[in-house]
Write a protein that holds these residues in place. Structure first.
Motif, PDB file in Angstrom:
ATOM      1  N   ALA A  18     -15.862  26.574  42.436  1.00 25.81           N
ATOM      2  CA  ALA A  18     -15.534  25.416  41.616  1.00 25.81           C
ATOM      3  C   ALA A  18     -14.788  24.342  42.392  1.00 25.81           C
ATOM      4  O   ALA A  18     -14.563  23.265  41.877  1.00 25.81           O
ATOM      5  CB  ALA A  18     -14.695  25.855  40.417  1.00 25.81           C
ATOM      6  N   ASP A  19     -14.389  24.625  43.626  1.00 28.63           N
ATOM      7  CA  ASP A  19     -13.643  23.647  44.397  1.00 28.63           C
ATOM      8  C   ASP A  19     -14.545  22.512  44.848  1.00 28.63           C
ATOM      9  O   ASP A  19     -15.652  22.726  45.303  1.00 28.63           O
ATOM     10  CB  ASP A  19     -13.020  24.297  45.633  1.00 28.63           C
ATOM     11  CG  ASP A  19     -11.917  25.275  45.285  1.00 28.63           C
ATOM     12  OD1 ASP A  19     -11.354  25.150  44.183  1.00 28.63           O
ATOM     13  OD2 ASP A  19     -11.626  26.154  46.101  1.00 28.63           O
ATOM     14  N   VAL A  20     -14.046  21.308  44.697  1.00 25.79           N
ATOM     15  CA  VAL A  20     -14.745  20.114  45.167  1.00 25.79           C
ATOM     16  C   VAL A  20     -13.859  19.499  46.229  1.00 25.79           C
ATOM     17  O   VAL A  20     -12.658  19.364  46.045  1.00 25.79           O
ATOM     18  CB  VAL A  20     -14.980  19.120  44.003  1.00 25.79           C
ATOM     19  CG1 VAL A  20     -15.585  17.838  44.522  1.00 25.79           C
ATOM     20  CG2 VAL A  20     -15.845  19.752  42.939  1.00 25.79           C
ATOM     21  N   THR A  21     -14.448  19.127  47.332  1.00 29.43           N
ATOM     22  CA  THR A  21     -13.682  18.544  48.433  1.00 29.43           C
ATOM     23  C   THR A  21     -13.950  17.056  48.510  1.00 29.43           C
ATOM     24  O   THR A  21     -15.098  16.620  48.479  1.00 29.43           O
ATOM     25  CB  THR A  21     -14.073  19.215  49.766  1.00 29.43           C
ATOM     26  OG1 THR A  21     -13.918  20.624  49.630  1.00 29.43           O
ATOM     27  CG2 THR A  21     -13.200  18.729  50.898  1.00 29.43           C
ATOM     28  N   SER A  22     -12.882  16.271  48.606  1.00 30.49           N
ATOM     29  CA  SER A  22     -13.014  14.822  48.720  1.00 30.49           C
ATOM     30  C   SER A  22     -13.399  14.464  50.156  1.00 30.49           C
ATOM     31  O   SER A  22     -13.291  15.300  51.059  1.00 30.49           O
ATOM     32  CB  SER A  22     -11.687  14.150  48.343  1.00 30.49           C
ATOM     33  OG  SER A  22     -10.717  14.408  49.341  1.00 30.49           O
ATOM     34  N   PRO A  23     -13.824  13.220  50.388  1.00 24.61           N
ATOM     35  CA  PRO A  23     -14.171  12.809  51.761  1.00 24.61           C
ATOM     36  C   PRO A  23     -13.008  12.974  52.744  1.00 24.61           C
ATOM     37  O   PRO A  23     -13.211  13.178  53.925  1.00 24.61           O
ATOM     38  CB  PRO A  23     -14.559  11.337  51.604  1.00 24.61           C
ATOM     39  CG  PRO A  23     -15.021  11.228  50.194  1.00 24.61           C
ATOM     40  CD  PRO A  23     -14.153  12.192  49.419  1.00 24.61           C
ATOM     41  N   CYS A  30     -10.914  20.830  39.515  1.00 23.50           N
ATOM     42  CA  CYS A  30     -11.888  20.489  38.486  1.00 23.50           C
ATOM     43  C   CYS A  30     -11.623  21.325  37.247  1.00 23.50           C
ATOM     44  O   CYS A  30     -11.479  22.548  37.346  1.00 23.50           O
ATOM     45  CB  CYS A  30     -13.304  20.735  38.991  1.00 23.50           C
ATOM     46  SG  CYS A  30     -13.743  19.682  40.376  1.00 23.50           S
ATOM     47  N   TYR A  31     -11.552  20.677  36.096  1.00 29.27           N
ATOM     48  CA  TYR A  31     -11.313  21.353  34.833  1.00 29.27           C
ATOM     49  C   TYR A  31     -11.734  20.431  33.704  1.00 29.27           C
ATOM     50  O   TYR A  31     -11.910  19.226  33.893  1.00 29.27           O
ATOM     51  CB  TYR A  31      -9.842  21.737  34.683  1.00 29.27           C
ATOM     52  CG  TYR A  31      -8.885  20.572  34.815  1.00 29.27           C
ATOM     53  CD1 TYR A  31      -8.509  19.827  33.712  1.00 29.27           C
ATOM     54  CD2 TYR A  31      -8.394  20.198  36.058  1.00 29.27           C
ATOM     55  CE1 TYR A  31      -7.660  18.746  33.837  1.00 29.27           C
ATOM     56  CE2 TYR A  31      -7.538  19.123  36.198  1.00 29.27           C
ATOM     57  CZ  TYR A  31      -7.167  18.407  35.076  1.00 29.27           C
ATOM     58  OH  TYR A  31      -6.322  17.331  35.200  1.00 29.27           O
ATOM     59  N   MET A  61     -19.558  22.724  35.631  1.00 30.85           N
ATOM     60  CA  MET A  61     -19.734  21.580  36.525  1.00 30.85           C
ATOM     61  C   MET A  61     -21.174  21.093  36.442  1.00 30.85           C
ATOM     62  O   MET A  61     -22.107  21.887  36.335  1.00 30.85           O
ATOM     63  CB  MET A  61     -19.440  21.966  37.972  1.00 30.85           C
ATOM     64  CG  MET A  61     -17.996  22.322  38.243  1.00 30.85           C
ATOM     65  SD  MET A  61     -16.867  20.936  38.038  1.00 30.85           S
ATOM     66  CE  MET A  61     -17.323  19.906  39.413  1.00 30.85           C
ATOM     67  N   SER A  62     -21.355  19.772  36.482  1.00 33.65           N
ATOM     68  CA  SER A  62     -22.673  19.167  36.537  1.00 33.65           C
ATOM     69  C   SER A  62     -22.584  17.960  37.473  1.00 33.65           C
ATOM     70  O   SER A  62     -21.856  17.004  37.177  1.00 33.65           O
ATOM     71  CB  SER A  62     -23.123  18.724  35.149  1.00 33.65           C
ATOM     72  OG  SER A  62     -24.365  18.079  35.197  1.00 33.65           O
ATOM     73  N   LEU A  63     -23.265  18.041  38.601  1.00 34.20           N
ATOM     74  CA  LEU A  63     -23.224  16.956  39.599  1.00 34.20           C
ATOM     75  C   LEU A  63     -21.785  16.591  39.964  1.00 34.20           C
ATOM     76  O   LEU A  63     -21.392  15.434  39.973  1.00 34.20           O
ATOM     77  CB  LEU A  63     -23.981  15.724  39.098  1.00 34.20           C
ATOM     78  CG  LEU A  63     -25.459  15.929  38.825  1.00 34.20           C
ATOM     79  CD1 LEU A  63     -26.055  14.679  38.202  1.00 34.20           C
ATOM     80  CD2 LEU A  63     -26.205  16.302  40.091  1.00 34.20           C
ATOM     81  N   ASN A  64     -20.982  17.614  40.247  1.00 36.96           N
ATOM     82  CA  ASN A  64     -19.573  17.451  40.650  1.00 36.96           C
ATOM     83  C   ASN A  64     -18.694  16.843  39.562  1.00 36.96           C
ATOM     84  O   ASN A  64     -17.655  16.259  39.856  1.00 36.96           O
ATOM     85  CB  ASN A  64     -19.451  16.646  41.941  1.00 36.96           C
ATOM     86  CG  ASN A  64     -19.996  17.393  43.131  1.00 36.96           C
ATOM     87  OD1 ASN A  64     -20.000  18.625  43.145  1.00 36.96           O
ATOM     88  ND2 ASN A  64     -20.475  16.675  44.113  1.00 36.96           N
TER      89      ASN A  64
END
Length: 78
Positions: A18-23, A30-31, A61-64
């Motif tokens: 579930a982790d999303v990494t920024s640039p 994410c929640y 999650m859907s498309l981040n």
């Protein structure tokens, strides 16, 4: 052959994270939120009433983007 199977399992498991990494490389939490604005973790379910409909939804999650996905009509009363 075993290496190919192991590699395939790694790629299949990757979308579960579930982790999303920024640039910049930072991990973005994410929640979802409920109607009171409280935090709801990914994978948790809630009974929702929207537009006169009642249904069970799960935070996914859907498309981040975290979103509520309907998983069944109605809700089980406890």
């Amino acid at each position: 052959m075993i290496q190919k199977v192991a590699l395939a399992l790694v790629f299949m498991a990757a979308p579960l994270a579930a982790d999303v990494t920024s640039p910049s490389g930072r991990t973005v939490e994410c929640y979802c939120t409920d109607k009171q604005g409280a935090r709801v973790e990914l994978g948790q379910q809630r009974c929702m009433k929207v537009g006169g409909r009642i249904f069970l939804a799960r935070c996914e999650m859907s498309l981040n983007v975290p979103m509520w996905r309907e998983i069944s009509q109605g809700c089980i009363a406890s």
